[in-house]
Scaffold this motif. Structure first.
Motif, PDB file in Angstrom:
ATOM      1  N   ARG A 143       0.821  -1.219   0.000  1.00 45.66           N
ATOM      2  CA  ARG A 143       0.000   0.000   0.000  1.00 45.66           C
ATOM      3  C   ARG A 143       0.853   1.266   0.000  1.00 45.66           C
ATOM      4  O   ARG A 143       0.433   2.308  -0.502  1.00 45.66           O
ATOM      5  CB  ARG A 143      -0.926   0.010   1.225  1.00 45.66           C
ATOM      6  N   GLU A 144       2.042   1.173   0.580  1.00 43.29           N
ATOM      7  CA  GLU A 144       2.912   2.347   0.690  1.00 43.29           C
ATOM      8  C   GLU A 144       3.834   2.509  -0.516  1.00 43.29           C
ATOM      9  O   GLU A 144       4.354   3.604  -0.758  1.00 43.29           O
ATOM     10  CB  GLU A 144       3.753   2.242   1.965  1.00 43.29           C
ATOM     11  N   ALA A 145       4.042   1.441  -1.274  1.00 44.23           N
ATOM     12  CA  ALA A 145       4.971   1.496  -2.410  1.00 44.23           C
ATOM     13  C   ALA A 145       4.323   2.194  -3.605  1.00 44.23           C
ATOM     14  O   ALA A 145       3.098   2.285  -3.716  1.00 44.23           O
ATOM     15  CB  ALA A 145       5.401   0.080  -2.794  1.00 44.23           C
ATOM     16  N   LYS A 146       5.183   2.666  -4.511  1.00 49.06           N
ATOM     17  CA  LYS A 146       4.698   3.330  -5.725  1.00 49.06           C
ATOM     18  C   LYS A 146       5.535   2.889  -6.918  1.00 49.06           C
ATOM     19  O   LYS A 146       6.687   2.473  -6.767  1.00 49.06           O
ATOM     20  CB  LYS A 146       4.789   4.850  -5.587  1.00 49.06           C
ATOM     21  N   GLY A 147       4.947   3.022  -8.095  1.00 52.13           N
ATOM     22  CA  GLY A 147       5.695   2.799  -9.324  1.00 52.13           C
ATOM     23  C   GLY A 147       6.326   1.429  -9.403  1.00 52.13           C
ATOM     24  O   GLY A 147       5.705   0.414  -9.071  1.00 52.13           O
ATOM     25  N   GLU A 148       7.582   1.394  -9.820  1.00 50.94           N
ATOM     26  CA  GLU A 148       8.265   0.120 -10.025  1.00 50.94           C
ATOM     27  C   GLU A 148       8.432  -0.649  -8.730  1.00 50.94           C
ATOM     28  O   GLU A 148       8.391  -1.881  -8.729  1.00 50.94           O
ATOM     29  CB  GLU A 148       9.626   0.342 -10.681  1.00 50.94           C
ATOM     30  N   ASP A 149       8.618   0.057  -7.612  1.00 50.43           N
ATOM     31  CA  ASP A 149       8.733  -0.643  -6.326  1.00 50.43           C
ATOM     32  C   ASP A 149       7.458  -1.431  -6.032  1.00 50.43           C
ATOM     33  O   ASP A 149       7.510  -2.579  -5.567  1.00 50.43           O
ATOM     34  CB  ASP A 149       9.007   0.352  -5.197  1.00 50.43           C
ATOM     35  N   ALA A 150       6.314  -0.814  -6.301  1.00 51.96           N
ATOM     36  CA  ALA A 150       5.037  -1.492  -6.088  1.00 51.96           C
ATOM     37  C   ALA A 150       4.875  -2.661  -7.051  1.00 51.96           C
ATOM     38  O   ALA A 150       4.383  -3.730  -6.681  1.00 51.96           O
ATOM     39  CB  ALA A 150       3.879  -0.506  -6.254  1.00 51.96           C
ATOM     40  N   GLU A 151       5.309  -2.464  -8.289  1.00 52.20           N
ATOM     41  CA  GLU A 151       5.195  -3.522  -9.301  1.00 52.20           C
ATOM     42  C   GLU A 151       5.996  -4.750  -8.895  1.00 52.20           C
ATOM     43  O   GLU A 151       5.500  -5.888  -8.947  1.00 52.20           O
ATOM     44  CB  GLU A 151       5.695  -2.997 -10.650  1.00 52.20           C
ATOM     45  N   ILE A 152       7.248  -4.531  -8.493  1.00 50.82           N
ATOM     46  CA  ILE A 152       8.114  -5.653  -8.125  1.00 50.82           C
ATOM     47  C   ILE A 152       7.578  -6.372  -6.897  1.00 50.82           C
ATOM     48  O   ILE A 152       7.524  -7.610  -6.859  1.00 50.82           O
ATOM     49  CB  ILE A 152       9.557  -5.164  -7.885  1.00 50.82           C
ATOM     50  N   LEU A 153       7.151  -5.611  -5.892  1.00 53.83           N
ATOM     51  CA  LEU A 153       6.624  -6.239  -4.683  1.00 53.83           C
ATOM     52  C   LEU A 153       5.366  -7.033  -4.993  1.00 53.83           C
ATOM     53  O   LEU A 153       5.203  -8.178  -4.524  1.00 53.83           O
ATOM     54  CB  LEU A 153       6.340  -5.180  -3.619  1.00 53.83           C
ATOM     55  N   TYR A 154       4.494  -6.476  -5.797  1.00 51.35           N
ATOM     56  CA  TYR A 154       3.266  -7.185  -6.175  1.00 51.35           C
ATOM     57  C   TYR A 154       3.585  -8.480  -6.918  1.00 51.35           C
ATOM     58  O   TYR A 154       3.021  -9.544  -6.615  1.00 51.35           O
ATOM     59  CB  TYR A 154       2.401  -6.290  -7.043  1.00 51.35           C
ATOM     60  N   LEU A 155       4.484  -8.397  -7.883  1.00 48.88           N
ATOM     61  CA  LEU A 155       4.827  -9.583  -8.673  1.00 48.88           C
ATOM     62  C   LEU A 155       5.452 -10.671  -7.807  1.00 48.88           C
ATOM     63  O   LEU A 155       5.177 -11.867  -8.001  1.00 48.88           O
ATOM     64  CB  LEU A 155       5.768  -9.190  -9.814  1.00 48.88           C
ATOM     65  N   ARG A 156       6.267 -10.282  -6.845  1.00 50.30           N
ATOM     66  CA  ARG A 156       6.860 -11.268  -5.940  1.00 50.30           C
ATOM     67  C   ARG A 156       5.811 -11.882  -5.028  1.00 50.30           C
ATOM     68  O   ARG A 156       5.763 -13.111  -4.843  1.00 50.30           O
ATOM     69  CB  ARG A 156       7.970 -10.611  -5.115  1.00 50.30           C
ATOM     70  N   LEU A 157       4.966 -11.033  -4.451  1.00 53.17           N
ATOM     71  CA  LEU A 157       3.935 -11.546  -3.550  1.00 53.17           C
ATOM     72  C   LEU A 157       2.942 -12.432  -4.296  1.00 53.17           C
ATOM     73  O   LEU A 157       2.535 -13.487  -3.793  1.00 53.17           O
ATOM     74  CB  LEU A 157       3.196 -10.384  -2.876  1.00 53.17           C
ATOM     75  N   MET A 158       2.579 -12.020  -5.508  1.00 57.91           N
ATOM     76  CA  MET A 158       1.603 -12.798  -6.257  1.00 57.91           C
ATOM     77  C   MET A 158       2.199 -14.106  -6.777  1.00 57.91           C
ATOM     78  O   MET A 158       1.500 -15.122  -6.873  1.00 57.91           O
ATOM     79  CB  MET A 158       1.039 -11.984  -7.415  1.00 57.91           C
ATOM     80  N   LEU A 198       4.528 -15.758 -16.651  1.00 58.29           N
ATOM     81  CA  LEU A 198       4.455 -14.366 -17.097  1.00 58.29           C
ATOM     82  C   LEU A 198       5.100 -13.434 -16.084  1.00 58.29           C
ATOM     83  O   LEU A 198       5.860 -12.524 -16.450  1.00 58.29           O
ATOM     84  CB  LEU A 198       2.994 -13.977 -17.312  1.00 58.29           C
ATOM     85  N   MET A 199       4.833 -13.650 -14.800  1.00 59.61           N
ATOM     86  CA  MET A 199       5.386 -12.772 -13.769  1.00 59.61           C
ATOM     87  C   MET A 199       6.895 -12.898 -13.672  1.00 59.61           C
ATOM     88  O   MET A 199       7.582 -11.918 -13.358  1.00 59.61           O
ATOM     89  CB  MET A 199       4.702 -13.049 -12.427  1.00 59.61           C
ATOM     90  N   ALA A 200       7.434 -14.085 -13.944  1.00 62.69           N
ATOM     91  CA  ALA A 200       8.891 -14.243 -13.965  1.00 62.69           C
ATOM     92  C   ALA A 200       9.497 -13.363 -15.051  1.00 62.69           C
ATOM     93  O   ALA A 200      10.531 -12.715 -14.840  1.00 62.69           O
ATOM     94  CB  ALA A 200       9.252 -15.708 -14.191  1.00 62.69           C
ATOM     95  N   ASP A 201       8.851 -13.322 -16.219  1.00 59.33           N
ATOM     96  CA  ASP A 201       9.329 -12.456 -17.300  1.00 59.33           C
ATOM     97  C   ASP A 201       9.220 -10.986 -16.912  1.00 59.33           C
ATOM     98  O   ASP A 201      10.125 -10.188 -17.190  1.00 59.33           O
ATOM     99  CB  ASP A 201       8.522 -12.707 -18.577  1.00 59.33           C
ATOM    100  N   MET A 202       8.124 -10.615 -16.277  1.00 58.43           N
ATOM    101  CA  MET A 202       7.917  -9.216 -15.891  1.00 58.43           C
ATOM    102  C   MET A 202       8.928  -8.787 -14.833  1.00 58.43           C
ATOM    103  O   MET A 202       9.407  -7.645 -14.846  1.00 58.43           O
ATOM    104  CB  MET A 202       6.478  -9.028 -15.398  1.00 58.43           C
ATOM    105  N   LEU A 203       9.249  -9.677 -13.924  1.00 56.79           N
ATOM    106  CA  LEU A 203      10.271  -9.368 -12.923  1.00 56.79           C
ATOM    107  C   LEU A 203      11.638  -9.216 -13.592  1.00 56.79           C
ATOM    108  O   LEU A 203      12.405  -8.303 -13.250  1.00 56.79           O
ATOM    109  CB  LEU A 203      10.321 -10.460 -11.857  1.00 56.79           C
ATOM    110  N   ALA A 204      11.943 -10.108 -14.516  1.00 56.46           N
ATOM    111  CA  ALA A 204      13.232 -10.034 -15.220  1.00 56.46           C
ATOM    112  C   ALA A 204      13.372  -8.712 -15.961  1.00 56.46           C
ATOM    113  O   ALA A 204      14.470  -8.129 -16.033  1.00 56.46           O
ATOM    114  CB  ALA A 204      13.374 -11.214 -16.174  1.00 56.46           C
ATOM    115  N   GLN A 205      12.296  -8.222 -16.537  1.00 54.79           N
ATOM    116  CA  GLN A 205      12.324  -6.948 -17.234  1.00 54.79           C
ATOM    117  C   GLN A 205      12.675  -5.797 -16.292  1.00 54.79           C
ATOM    118  O   GLN A 205      13.173  -4.757 -16.721  1.00 54.79           O
ATOM    119  CB  GLN A 205      10.956  -6.678 -17.883  1.00 54.79           C
ATOM    120  N   ARG A 206      12.415  -6.003 -15.012  1.00 55.14           N
ATOM    121  CA  ARG A 206      12.707  -4.992 -14.007  1.00 55.14           C
ATOM    122  C   ARG A 206      13.979  -5.295 -13.233  1.00 55.14           C
ATOM    123  O   ARG A 206      14.251  -4.688 -12.199  1.00 55.14           O
ATOM    124  CB  ARG A 206      11.492  -4.869 -13.049  1.00 55.14           C
TER     125      ARG A 206
END
Length: 212
Positions: A143-158, A198-206
């Motif tokens: 909830r506190e993260a933004k932008g790429e930080d939020a994206e990476i945390l979401y992808l890891r948690l999911m 898909l999320m592994a690819d998205m994380l790799a892109q980041r």
């Protein structure tokens, strides 16, 4: 530019596929009402335990996806979040509907995962009731993260969330007798495994990995 178009196309294809599968499954589910096994699962059955636990598991995935939707403008992450919200909210409704059809309550005094024989193997903590579920502290971080930080945390948690969900769904496929529930569980396994890739690819892109 070509790589961006390819990733965007893959996301669009995944989104269309998820919606098509969800729509087809819903049509089949309604058409098959009352045609499953004639025996009704009891309150301590695999079917009842899986339905209750996965409904809770799915609810958190939907919650996380709503959170990240408002924390990033990234088209790919928002599309994935929308797919998770749509698919898992529909599946959760099917699970709760199945409990209603059996005349069983939506909650139980049994520990989560008891139906898998794992009731005492997972130590629930800080809102993480089952394997893969995020803790309350992790949800607060999202909830506190933004932008790429939020994206990476979401992808890891999911990713962790989906892995836990896949294990549960495989357990239902192996142990449940109700045909409709087994088919739904198989759909969960296939869909969440595709999203894990898909999320592994998205994380790799980041420049990130799921386990970090």
């Amino acid at each position: 530019m070509t790589g961006t178009i390819t990733r965007r196309t893959r996301l669009v294809v995944l989104a269309c596929a998820v919606l098509a599968v969800a729509a087809a499954l819903l049509v089949w589910w309604r058409a098959a009402e009352g045609t499953a096994n004639t025996s009704t699962p009891d309150n301590r059955s695999v079917e009842a335990g899986f339905s209750r636990d996965m409904a809770v598991h799915h609810q958190q995935a939907v919650e996380m996806s709503f959170i990240v939707r408002d924390r990033t403008d990234d088209e790919g992450v928002r599309t994935l979040a929308y797919d998770v919200i749509n698919t898992q909210a529909n599946q959760r409704g099917m699970l709760l509907g199945r409990l209603d059809s059996w005349g069983l309550p939506k909650s139980s005094g049994q520990a989560p995962m008891t139906w898998m024989g794992h009731g005492s193997m997972y130590e629930a903590k800080d809102g993480s009731l089952m394997p893969g579920m995020a803790t309350n502290a992790q949800l607060d971080q999202l909830r506190e993260a933004k932008g790429e930080d939020a994206e990476i945390l979401y992808l890891r948690l999911m990713t962790a969330h989906h892995k836990g969900g896949v294990d549960m769904a495989r357990g239902a496929v192996d142990m449940a007798d109700d045909d409709k529930l087994v088919r739904l569980a198989r759909t969960m396994v296939d869909g969440q495994r595709a999203e894990i890739d898909l999320m592994a690819d998205m994380l790799a892109q980041r420049g990130a990995k799921a386990g970090q």
